[in-house]
Write an enzyme that holds these catalytic residues in place. Structure first.
Site, PDB file in Angstrom:
ATOM      1  N   ASN A  65       0.921  -1.200  -0.022  1.00 17.12           N
ATOM      2  CA  ASN A  65      -0.113   0.002  -0.016  1.00 17.12           C
ATOM      3  C   ASN A  65       0.925   1.158  -0.075  1.00 17.12           C
ATOM      4  O   ASN A  65       1.413   1.595   1.168  1.00 17.12           O
ATOM      5  CB  ASN A  65      -0.945  -0.146   1.240  1.00 17.12           C
ATOM      6  CG  ASN A  65      -1.894   1.224   1.198  1.00 17.12           C
ATOM      7  OD1 ASN A  65      -1.887   1.895   0.414  1.00 17.12           O
ATOM      8  ND2 ASN A  65      -2.957   1.124   2.152  1.00 17.12           N
ATOM      9  N   ARG A 100      -2.696  -2.186  -3.281  1.00 18.82           N
ATOM     10  CA  ARG A 100      -3.851  -1.274  -3.177  1.00 18.82           C
ATOM     11  C   ARG A 100      -3.818  -0.226  -4.170  1.00 18.82           C
ATOM     12  O   ARG A 100      -3.002   0.580  -4.101  1.00 18.82           O
ATOM     13  CB  ARG A 100      -4.069  -0.715  -1.781  1.00 18.82           C
ATOM     14  CG  ARG A 100      -5.268  -0.113  -1.518  1.00 18.82           C
ATOM     15  CD  ARG A 100      -5.056   0.791  -0.250  1.00 18.82           C
ATOM     16  NE  ARG A 100      -6.547   1.641   0.011  1.00 18.82           N
ATOM     17  CZ  ARG A 100      -6.468   2.792   0.401  1.00 18.82           C
ATOM     18  NH1 ARG A 100      -5.366   3.399   0.977  1.00 18.82           N
ATOM     19  NH2 ARG A 100      -7.327   3.387   0.624  1.00 18.82           N
ATOM     20  N   HIS A 137     -13.483   1.885   0.015  1.00 19.82           N
ATOM     21  CA  HIS A 137     -13.390   0.808   1.079  1.00 19.82           C
ATOM     22  C   HIS A 137     -14.074  -0.478   0.426  1.00 19.82           C
ATOM     23  O   HIS A 137     -14.395  -1.503   1.270  1.00 19.82           O
ATOM     24  CB  HIS A 137     -14.276   1.371   2.162  1.00 19.82           C
ATOM     25  CG  HIS A 137     -13.933   2.420   2.996  1.00 19.82           C
ATOM     26  ND1 HIS A 137     -14.675   2.953   4.160  1.00 19.82           N
ATOM     27  CD2 HIS A 137     -12.632   2.547   3.737  1.00 19.82           C
ATOM     28  CE1 HIS A 137     -14.114   3.764   4.924  1.00 19.82           C
ATOM     29  NE2 HIS A 137     -12.514   3.459   4.527  1.00 19.82           N
ATOM     30  N   ASN A 160     -11.358   5.509  10.785  1.00 20.60           N
ATOM     31  CA  ASN A 160     -11.109   7.096  10.693  1.00 20.60           C
ATOM     32  C   ASN A 160     -11.883   7.611   9.524  1.00 20.60           C
ATOM     33  O   ASN A 160     -12.640   8.504   9.641  1.00 20.60           O
ATOM     34  CB  ASN A 160      -9.612   7.509  10.418  1.00 20.60           C
ATOM     35  CG  ASN A 160      -8.806   7.165  11.486  1.00 20.60           C
ATOM     36  OD1 ASN A 160      -9.352   7.787  12.886  1.00 20.60           O
ATOM     37  ND2 ASN A 160      -7.613   6.704  11.798  1.00 20.60           N
ATOM     38  N   ARG A 179     -13.738  14.254   8.539  1.00 25.54           N
ATOM     39  CA  ARG A 179     -14.305  14.625   7.290  1.00 25.54           C
ATOM     40  C   ARG A 179     -15.902  14.821   7.706  1.00 25.54           C
ATOM     41  O   ARG A 179     -16.520  14.034   8.342  1.00 25.54           O
ATOM     42  CB  ARG A 179     -14.130  13.577   6.149  1.00 25.54           C
ATOM     43  CG  ARG A 179     -13.140  13.463   5.691  1.00 25.54           C
ATOM     44  CD  ARG A 179     -12.870  12.280   4.611  1.00 25.54           C
ATOM     45  NE  ARG A 179     -11.833  11.493   4.992  1.00 25.54           N
ATOM     46  CZ  ARG A 179     -11.617  10.092   4.621  1.00 25.54           C
ATOM     47  NH1 ARG A 179     -12.578   9.634   4.109  1.00 25.54           N
ATOM     48  NH2 ARG A 179     -10.683   9.416   4.892  1.00 25.54           N
ATOM     49  N   ASP A 219     -10.565  10.853  17.747  1.00 25.60           N
ATOM     50  CA  ASP A 219     -10.204   9.460  18.378  1.00 25.60           C
ATOM     51  C   ASP A 219     -11.355   8.996  19.112  1.00 25.60           C
ATOM     52  O   ASP A 219     -11.501   9.424  20.035  1.00 25.60           O
ATOM     53  CB  ASP A 219      -8.899   9.397  19.341  1.00 25.60           C
ATOM     54  CG  ASP A 219      -8.456   7.887  19.519  1.00 25.60           C
ATOM     55  OD1 ASP A 219      -9.366   7.272  19.872  1.00 25.60           O
ATOM     56  OD2 ASP A 219      -7.194   7.753  19.412  1.00 25.60           O
ATOM     57  N   ARG A 254     -11.953   6.777  21.215  1.00 24.10           N
ATOM     58  CA  ARG A 254     -11.750   6.161  22.594  1.00 24.10           C
ATOM     59  C   ARG A 254     -11.772   7.380  23.333  1.00 24.10           C
ATOM     60  O   ARG A 254     -12.144   7.393  24.327  1.00 24.10           O
ATOM     61  CB  ARG A 254     -10.395   5.530  22.678  1.00 24.10           C
ATOM     62  CG  ARG A 254     -10.638   3.835  22.118  1.00 24.10           C
ATOM     63  CD  ARG A 254      -9.005   3.364  21.882  1.00 24.10           C
ATOM     64  NE  ARG A 254      -8.558   4.204  20.845  1.00 24.10           N
ATOM     65  CZ  ARG A 254      -7.650   3.597  20.059  1.00 24.10           C
ATOM     66  NH1 ARG A 254      -6.953   2.475  20.251  1.00 24.10           N
ATOM     67  NH2 ARG A 254      -6.844   4.307  18.839  1.00 24.10           N
ATOM     68  N   GLY A 292     -16.090   0.108  14.478  1.00 21.71           N
ATOM     69  CA  GLY A 292     -17.175  -0.923  14.230  1.00 21.71           C
ATOM     70  C   GLY A 292     -16.880  -2.225  15.015  1.00 21.71           C
ATOM     71  O   GLY A 292     -17.480  -2.919  15.530  1.00 21.71           O
ATOM     72  N   GLU A 331      -8.259  -5.950   5.062  1.00 19.71           N
ATOM     73  CA  GLU A 331      -8.216  -5.623   3.745  1.00 19.71           C
ATOM     74  C   GLU A 331      -6.843  -5.927   3.320  1.00 19.71           C
ATOM     75  O   GLU A 331      -6.851  -6.340   2.039  1.00 19.71           O
ATOM     76  CB  GLU A 331      -7.868  -4.067   3.517  1.00 19.71           C
ATOM     77  CG  GLU A 331      -9.429  -3.527   3.790  1.00 19.71           C
ATOM     78  CD  GLU A 331      -9.612  -2.113   4.220  1.00 19.71           C
ATOM     79  OE1 GLU A 331      -9.178  -1.698   5.497  1.00 19.71           O
ATOM     80  OE2 GLU A 331      -9.742  -0.994   3.315  1.00 19.71           O
TER      81      GLU A 331
HETATM   82  P1  ADP Z   1      -8.435   3.369   9.415  1.00 21.62           P
HETATM   83  O1  ADP Z   1      -9.678   3.838   8.881  1.00 21.62           O
HETATM   84  O2  ADP Z   1      -7.475   4.678   9.713  1.00 21.62           O
HETATM   85  O3  ADP Z   1      -7.851   2.048   9.183  1.00 21.62           O
HETATM   86  P2  ADP Z   1      -9.118   2.206  11.957  1.00 21.62           P
HETATM   87  O4  ADP Z   1     -10.033   1.160  11.299  1.00 21.62           O
HETATM   88  O5  ADP Z   1      -7.948   1.606  12.726  1.00 21.62           O
HETATM   89  O6  ADP Z   1      -8.733   3.323  11.309  1.00 21.62           O
HETATM   90  O7  ADP Z   1     -10.124   2.860  13.098  1.00 21.62           O
HETATM   91  C1  ADP Z   1      -9.644   3.777  14.075  1.00 21.62           C
HETATM   92  C2  ADP Z   1     -10.888   4.357  15.085  1.00 21.62           C
HETATM   93  O8  ADP Z   1     -11.100   3.428  15.581  1.00 21.62           O
HETATM   94  C3  ADP Z   1     -10.209   5.566  15.837  1.00 21.62           C
HETATM   95  O9  ADP Z   1     -11.332   6.537  15.888  1.00 21.62           O
HETATM   96  C4  ADP Z   1     -10.112   4.634  17.291  1.00 21.62           C
HETATM   97  O10 ADP Z   1     -10.369   5.718  18.212  1.00 21.62           O
HETATM   98  C5  ADP Z   1     -11.197   3.758  16.969  1.00 21.62           C
HETATM   99  N1  ADP Z   1     -11.021   2.750  18.103  1.00 21.62           N
HETATM  100  C6  ADP Z   1     -10.269   1.657  17.928  1.00 21.62           C
HETATM  101  N2  ADP Z   1     -10.370   0.806  19.209  1.00 21.62           N
HETATM  102  C7  ADP Z   1     -11.213   1.364  19.839  1.00 21.62           C
HETATM  103  C8  ADP Z   1     -11.873   0.918  21.206  1.00 21.62           C
HETATM  104  N3  ADP Z   1     -11.367  -0.116  21.909  1.00 21.62           N
HETATM  105  N4  ADP Z   1     -13.028   1.765  21.185  1.00 21.62           N
HETATM  106  C9  ADP Z   1     -13.514   2.682  20.663  1.00 21.62           C
HETATM  107  N5  ADP Z   1     -13.014   3.030  19.578  1.00 21.62           N
HETATM  108  C10 ADP Z   1     -11.793   2.388  19.041  1.00 21.62           C
END
Ligand code: ADP
Length: 396
Positions: free
Chosen positions: A8, A90, A179, A210, A240, A281, A283, A331, A381
């Site tokens: 990637n 990718r 995606h 994200n 976004r 973020d 979390r 998710g 992915e």
């Molecule tokens: P990307 O789209 O860059 O691949 P990810 O799929 O890794 O990103 O998702 C990142 C998001 O997932 C961030 O908002 C992060 O806070 C959230 N996230 C990761 N672990 C947790 C968790 N345990 N609880 C809530 N949100 C989480």
């Protein structure tokens, strides 16, 4: 020749993962080269339970790939790239040319290049990795796996914007969706879980990370998706805005004197969850919300409401939905987001969340008698790219 390297390539980075497709799709190593072209690039490699990290000068993508080959040799992971069965890349934009992964030849290269105006930050840099491999190892088969390909089954009434028709014809403006690799991967996994043929499965897949997107899957095919001409449309994302009244852009431009570049930055980098509460973020947002922070609570509510709205629309579009699938960092991990999204779905569409199973991040988080199942499926992915690459190479 069952080893597949997945690349990637970004503007100053290359993410990589090496799979042995013969040995239960084993990951042989993974890692990242960052800050390519800068003074000290970072090289990170993970293999088995070992981690290696170093700073080295890496002048461009081709040089980065040579370093990767040397390091893999030094660590006895791979003798040379010549051992590879194929390299899967990718590639963000496949436009209307590609509805599946494709073995790369000169005409494919030309098309990826031609589509660069549609993904100026991605397609040109994706090409750097492809060209570097061709130069060093012209005999290794390379495959392009497009973010847009899975959504090429979306029909015209759904992908058209109500703009003057010439903008579709001449400027290629339409919904493409992104995606796709992730939505396709979780669709296949969901079919396994529900023990249904992929061509019979109806799903709403929610990739929440994200970047965020929802896809309506009917009989295994994408029939609608929330991201559009670019990944800016649809759900609320980390930074976004997602769906927006386009007149807001004109209004802000006139009222605040903002130019196109500034507006682009605001909509792509300063909006979404971050725009509403200052954090992107999830979390952190959950933590702040649990402490009573009003803006964090609002950001969560806006985020989940938008998802719910799409679930409603796609339920009607699909007809009979087998399952709602949550994937992506949020998710897969946020039971709070899943719960907030699912509140009320029992009465409206018959999707009953089992809060205990949800808390435990189980695979099936709906109640046993739920008409529509609710699933949590971790996306992969890179594996999907490796698998599609492997299949394309095998079918040559
Ligand atoms: P990307 O789209 O860059 O691949 P990810 O799929 O890794 O990103 O998702 C990142 C998001 O997932 C961030 O908002 C992060 O806070 C959230 N996230 C990761 N672990 C947790 C968790 N345990 N609880 C809530 N949100 C989480």
């Amino acid at each position: 020749m069952k080893k597949i390297l997945v690349l990637n390539s970004g503007s100053s980075s290359i993410k990589f993962k090496l799979f042995d497709m013969d040995r239960g799709e084993k990951v042989l190593c993974s890692g990242l080269i960052e800050r390519i072209g800068e003074k000290e690039a970072r090289f990170k490699l993970k293999f088995g339970d070992k981690k290696l990290e170093k700073s080295i000068d890496i002048k461009d993508h081709a040089h980065g790939l040579s370093v990767l080959q040397e390091e893999m040799k030094r660590e006895n992971i791979l003798k040379s790239f010549q051992e590879l069965g194929g390299v899967g890349h990718r590639v963000v934009h496949g436009g209307e040319y590609f509805d599946k992964a494709v073995l790369i030849d000169d005409s494919v290269l030309e098309k990826i290049e031609e589509l660069s105006p549609l993904a100026p930050l991605h397609n040109p840099v994706n090409l750097l990795g492809i060209k570097a491999i061709f130069k060093q190892h012209p005999n290794i088969p390379q495959v392009a796996v497009f973010d847009t390909a899975f959504h090429q089954t979306i029909d015209k009434k759904t992908f058209m914007y109500a703009l003057p028709y010439e903008y579709y014809e001449k400027e290629k403006i339409r919904r493409y969706g992104f995606h796709g690799t992730s939505h396709h991967f979780v669709m296949q996994k969901a079919a396994e879980v529900l023990q249904k043929d992929t061509n019979k499965i109806n799903l709403i897949t929610l990739h929440l990370g994200n970047g965020d997107s929802a896809t309506a899957v009917k009989e295994g095919k994408s029939i609608d998706t929330s991201m559009g001409f670019t990944p800016l449309e649809g759900l609320v994302m980390g930074t976004r805005c997602g769906d927006l009244d386009p007149a807001i852009v004109f209004y802000l431009s006139k009222k605040l004197g903002l130019n196109i570049e500034e507006l682009d930055k605001i909509l792509n980098k300063k909006s979404g969850l971050k725009g509403i509460c200052g954090d992107n973020d999830m979390r952190e947002i959950e933590k702040r919300a649990s402490q009573g922070d009003e803006k964090a609570k609002l950001a969560l509510e806006v985020f989940c409401y938008r998802i719910k709205k799409y679930i409603g629309a796609y339920t009607v579009t699909i007809g009979k939905v087998d399952a709602i699938v949550f994937t992506g960092g949020i998710g897969e991990n946020s039971s709070l987001v899943r719960e907030m999204v699912c509140i009320g779905l029992e009465d409206s569409i018959g999707a009953k969340l089992d809060t205990e199973k949800n808390q435990k991040n189980e695979l099936i988080i709906s109640k046993n008698d739920s008409k529509i199942k609710i699933l949590v499926i971790p996306t992969d992915e890179e594996f999907e790219i490796a698998n599609q690459t492997y299949n394309e190479v095998a079918n040559r």
